[in-house]
Design an enzyme around this catalytic site. Structure first.
Site, PDB file in Angstrom:
ATOM      1  N   GLU A  51       0.887  -1.385  -0.082  1.00  0.00           N
ATOM      2  CA  GLU A  51       0.014   0.081   0.091  1.00  0.00           C
ATOM      3  C   GLU A  51       0.780   1.164   0.066  1.00  0.00           C
ATOM      4  O   GLU A  51       1.885   1.387   0.793  1.00  0.00           O
ATOM      5  CB  GLU A  51      -0.954  -0.086   1.337  1.00  0.00           C
ATOM      6  N   ASP A 116      10.272   6.211  14.577  1.00  0.00           N
ATOM      7  CA  ASP A 116      10.067   7.649  14.138  1.00  0.00           C
ATOM      8  C   ASP A 116      10.531   8.635  15.265  1.00  0.00           C
ATOM      9  O   ASP A 116      10.087   8.359  16.413  1.00  0.00           O
ATOM     10  CB  ASP A 116       8.661   7.975  13.970  1.00  0.00           C
ATOM     11  N   ASP A 118      11.088  12.320  16.879  1.00  0.00           N
ATOM     12  CA  ASP A 118      10.765  13.610  16.557  1.00  0.00           C
ATOM     13  C   ASP A 118      10.943  14.536  17.490  1.00  0.00           C
ATOM     14  O   ASP A 118      11.109  14.493  18.672  1.00  0.00           O
ATOM     15  CB  ASP A 118       9.123  13.498  16.360  1.00  0.00           C
TER      16      ASP A 118
END
Lengths: 438, 416
Positions: A51, A116, A118
């Site tokens: 996807e 991730d 951040d």
């Protein structure tokens, strides 16, 4: 304004519609990208069942995009010029046909393990910036995070194929493409993320790191890495003991009241963060060994260092198999910067502030082409260029693409071996054998 | 402690089967309420004298029959599946801890032998949980070469010597950093053998429940007698678990509340939900997971989807305010992202996408959220550890009492 300043392009998001088509036509590394996500064709339909999601202009978001091959992917991306591309999971069926499948049958099967990190998660320990801003004073946090997490993924978990990517604005992502990683269950992903998590607690918690009596070796190694940067990052750049407000904040982490009082008194006696830290360290060392009451504070020096520097990752991003994450080499709409891979070996030299933005890249192509136009002799046909040089080589994107190249070629040998093996043996008899790292 | 790999063979009357099923369900529920091995021993001795208790004797045919029967009963409902997983795993752990050296050695040896022979069959070789079980047994055995030694070391609570298994099979120990892991192999001390085996038991059962879900919709339902049996047991189980209907979609029913009423009723919210509500009132925004949790909570207390949309629109249309009270130019707003927020809220109510009737999460989940996301407002569920943040609890309670007179009248009522 000097000549160079005049010609230096400054990016603004309105320019995206103008530059994106050029970027997607001439710079996006489709071939490498496809070689990566196809994984050598070892598993059938791996690429076609992947996807992708596109964010188009006006914030139009379309999920469940999928492509049958590299050509179709190129065509679609060039046609739609997405402002953002996300990569999702490999599903049981083609995502673009998911509506024709019974909902319970359409499952996310595999995906790279991702992390991730951040910068906004460090807001409570950064004095220079907040929110989406970053600067050279706080960027070392990312360098430490990359080194610490990368070491653990490599040495502890045995993951060999790791791609670190700059997210374009305020953080970094890590993509782990090992077969074992792609097959991990949600629980396993969560467990790996938990293993790497140390700083816990919301904005109401003062002390966010609680070390047990025996410190786990992986944390010890992280402390070693932090120590390499601590003086320069925390004591100099962030100046965490620079003034009363800062040192009160830092030392509030000390659990034992008496020790804390003691150390606070020492702060006024010194003139800068470095000396204050040294003074704190000495006092801590001398007291802790003796007093049984200070057991809770036995590691408080290390805990403060860890609270200010240890990687903070979002466990939820790593857990979900169907979680969509921004793709490498897409453009960050707000900054125009390309999400470029970071070479871990050269992480200290990586500078997010000089990462090219697309207006700069497009200018670079034009300038190169202008300089290297083949000479046209009057009357003759212009000689066609012997070999068309790939456009990215004319730009500052070249090195970043080489990082992706290394990542992909590092895996290709393994895929070749696997394809050979599969043609011979009956792997379907013992699928679990692929899980084993012996 | 059987791993329940293979169902029992034999013939049994339907009425007996139903009796054993009910008996086991009651027993499993009692186990979950059991606190500690002493109570478990007492529970066992109490049951030994009652009728039909032989279906609970470890390893007996009736024990296996009733276990596999319950797999069929519970496989289709999420809560029942969860109950069965927890209860059977608890039972496994209690049985394990009550075995002596020779019993344990025998069980491990025979299970190892049995699983090895199983894998010759195609259907078993495809079962990932069974493969994991086999591989783990192989690797534990390979570490010292004999099951007797393994058990001896476990009984001696040996922490220095370890066996190696892929880290995927020791997740709880990895996540809490209780053990070393090198190049993907977890170094598990023998003292933690029971943790590994109970994890394996759970995954074998989980896989078994998945399988049960695929077959129960076929032949068993065509035969009236078996479908009746399963149906009866399901109703019995639901009653035992005290399941109630959740207020999912409320459309004009009496128990629905409106978004205006939220303001009045908010003081009744539990602290973990009251805090995000207050933050929302002040800052007009919540962090992602907190917003999701709060939306689900409001759904469960009876806020219909139409009211929910109004509620969130009202808050998110206002400009975002930061910690110090200043208005800031935030990135999220109803005006900008109306479609996304609407879709998200409707999705939570089961009206979009996979149409799942999401339930609000438990305190335990919110506590995990606290540890995962450092700044989520909904993670202020009070754990025993966090109660040490006394000043926080103190200020919360005093603000509660100051803000609502009802609380004081409540307290006064209590005194009377």
């Amino acid at each position: 304004m000097t000549e160079s300043e005049k010609s230096k392009p400054t990016y603004s998001p309105d320019e995206l519609p103008e530059y994106l088509p050029v970027y997607y036509k001439r710079l996006f590394p489709y071939s490498l990208y496809f070689r990566w996500l196809n994984y050598g064709g070892v598993q059938k339909n791996y690429f076609t069942n992947r996807e992708f999601s596109f964010t188009l202009k006006d914030d139009v978001y379309i999920r469940y995009q999928s492509f049958s091959d590299q050509q179709e992917m190129e065509k679609q991306i060039q046609r739609q010029c997405p402002y953002k591309i996300d990569i999702g999971a490999v599903y049981s069926h083609k995502p673009k046909e998911h509506k024709t499948v019974k909902p319970t049958a359409f499952q996310a099967l595999e995906k790279e393990l991702v992390f991730d990190i951040d910068m906004t998660d460090y807001d409570d320990v950064r004095s220079c910036c907040q929110g989406a801003d970053i600067c050279p004073k706080c960027w070392p946090l990312m360098k430490m995070a990359i080194k610490i997490v990368d070491r653990a993924l490599d040495e502890d978990f045995g993951f060999d194929h790791r791609l670190w990517v700059y997210s374009g604005r305020r953080g970094v992502h890590c993509w782990i493409a090992d077969e074992a990683a792609r097959k991990l269950s949600q629980n396993a992903r969560g467990a790996v993320a938990e293993y790497l998590s140390l700083v816990k607690g919301g904005e109401n918690n003062v002390r966010k790191v609680h070390l047990p009596e025996n410190i786990h070796p992986s944390i010890e190694r992280a402390i070693g890495i932090i120590n390499d940067y601590f003086d320069d990052y925390a004591l100099d750049k962030q100046d965490i003991l620079g003034d009363k407000e800062s040192w009160q904040k830092a030392l509030a982490i000390i659990p034992d009241d008496n020790l804390r009082e003691d150390v606070l008194k020492l702060m006024e006696k010194e003139k800068n963060s470095k000396d204050r830290w040294e003074s704190f360290r000495m006092r801590h060392m001398s007291l802790v060994d003796g007093d049984a009451n200070i057991r809770k504070s036995r590691h408080c020096c290390k805990e403060i260092g860890l609270q200010y520097c240890y990687p903070r990752l979002d466990v939820n991003v790593s857990k979900g198999i169907n979680h969509l994450l921004k793709s490498p080499f897409c453009v960050h709409p707000k900054t125009g910067k390309v999400c470029v891979p970071i070479s871990v070996k050269d992480v200290d030299r990586f500078d997010p502030f000089t990462v090219p933005d697309i207006s700069q890249l497009c200018t670079e192509i034009d300038e190169y082409d202008k300089k290297n136009k083949p000479e046209v002799i009057e009357g003759d046909q212009p000689t066609p260029p012997k070999r068309r040089m790939k456009d990215y080589k004319k730009t500052s994107l070249m090195q970043s693409i080489e990082v992706l190249e290394q990542f992909v070629t590092g895996m290709e040998k393994g895929w070749q071996e696997k394809r050979l093996a599969m043609s011979g043996e009956r792997w379907d008899q013992f699928p679990w054998a692929m899980f084993v790292r012996l | 402690m059987a791993f329940y790999i293979k169902p029992a063979d034999g013939v049994i009357s339907l009425s007996n089967l139903e009796r054993f099923g009910k008996k086991r369900l009651i027993f499993l529920l009692a186990i979950l309420r059991c606190d500690g091995t002493e109570n478990f021993k007492r529970l066992i001795s109490k049951l030994e004298t009652t009728l039909d208790s032989d279906c609970l004797i470890e390893g007996s045919k009736r024990d296996r029959a009733s276990h596999f029967l319950l797999r069929l009963v519970c496989c289709e409902d999420v809560e029942m599946k969860d109950f069965l997983l927890r209860a059977e795993t608890e039972l496994f752990c209690y049985r394990f801890s009550n075995m002596n050296t020779s019993e344990l050695t025998h069980i491990l040896k025979s299970t190892h032998k049995f699983v090895s022979s199983c894998l010759g069959f195609q259907s078993c070789a495809k079962d990932e949980a069974l493969c994991d079980l086999y591989m783990t047994f192989e690797m534990i055995y390979a570490s010292v070469g004999s099951w007797k030694t393994v058990v001896k070391k476990y009984m001696k609570d040996c922490t220095r010597e370890t066996f190696q298994i892929p880290f995927q099979l020791a997740l709880s120990l990895i996540a809490s950093r209780q053990i070393l892991v090198t190049k993907g192999l977890a170094q598990v001390p023998f003292s933690k053998l029971h943790v590994i085996l109970s994890y394996l038991f759970r995954s074998v059962l989980c896989k078994g429940l998945e399988k049960a879900g695929t077959i129960s919709s076929t032949s068993l339902y065509n035969e009236k007698r078996t479908s009746d049996l399963l149906h009866n047991l399901r109703i019995f189980c639901q009653r035992l678990l005290g399941k109630t209907q959740t207020a999912a979609l409320f459309t004009g029913q009496e128990t629905a509340i409106t978004c205006d009423e939220i303001k009045q009723e908010a003081y009744l919210f539990p602290p973990c939900m009251y805090y995000p509500y207050r933050v929302l009132l002040q800052r007009h925004r919540l962090r992602h997971h907190s917003r999701i949790q709060f939306t689900l909570f409001l759904k469960e207390v009876g806020l219909p989807v139409t009211e929910a949309l109004t509620f969130w629109k009202d808050e998110y249309s206002l400009p975002e305010v930061d910690k110090s009270g200043k208005e800031i130019n935030g990135e999220r707003s109803w005006q900008k992202d109306k479609k996304r927020y609407t879709y998200n809220i409707r999705h939570l109510y089961g009206l979009e996408g996979s149409r799942i009737d999401y339930k609000a999460h438990s305190c335990k989940f919110l506590q995990i959220l606290l540890e995962a996301g450092t700044r989520e407002e909904a993670s202020l569920a009070y754990q025993s550890r966090k109660l040490t943040e006394v000043s926080l609890l103190d200020s919360y309670l005093s603000s509660m009492i100051m803000n609502c007179q009802f609380a004081t009248t409540l307290l006064l009522d209590d005194i009377h």
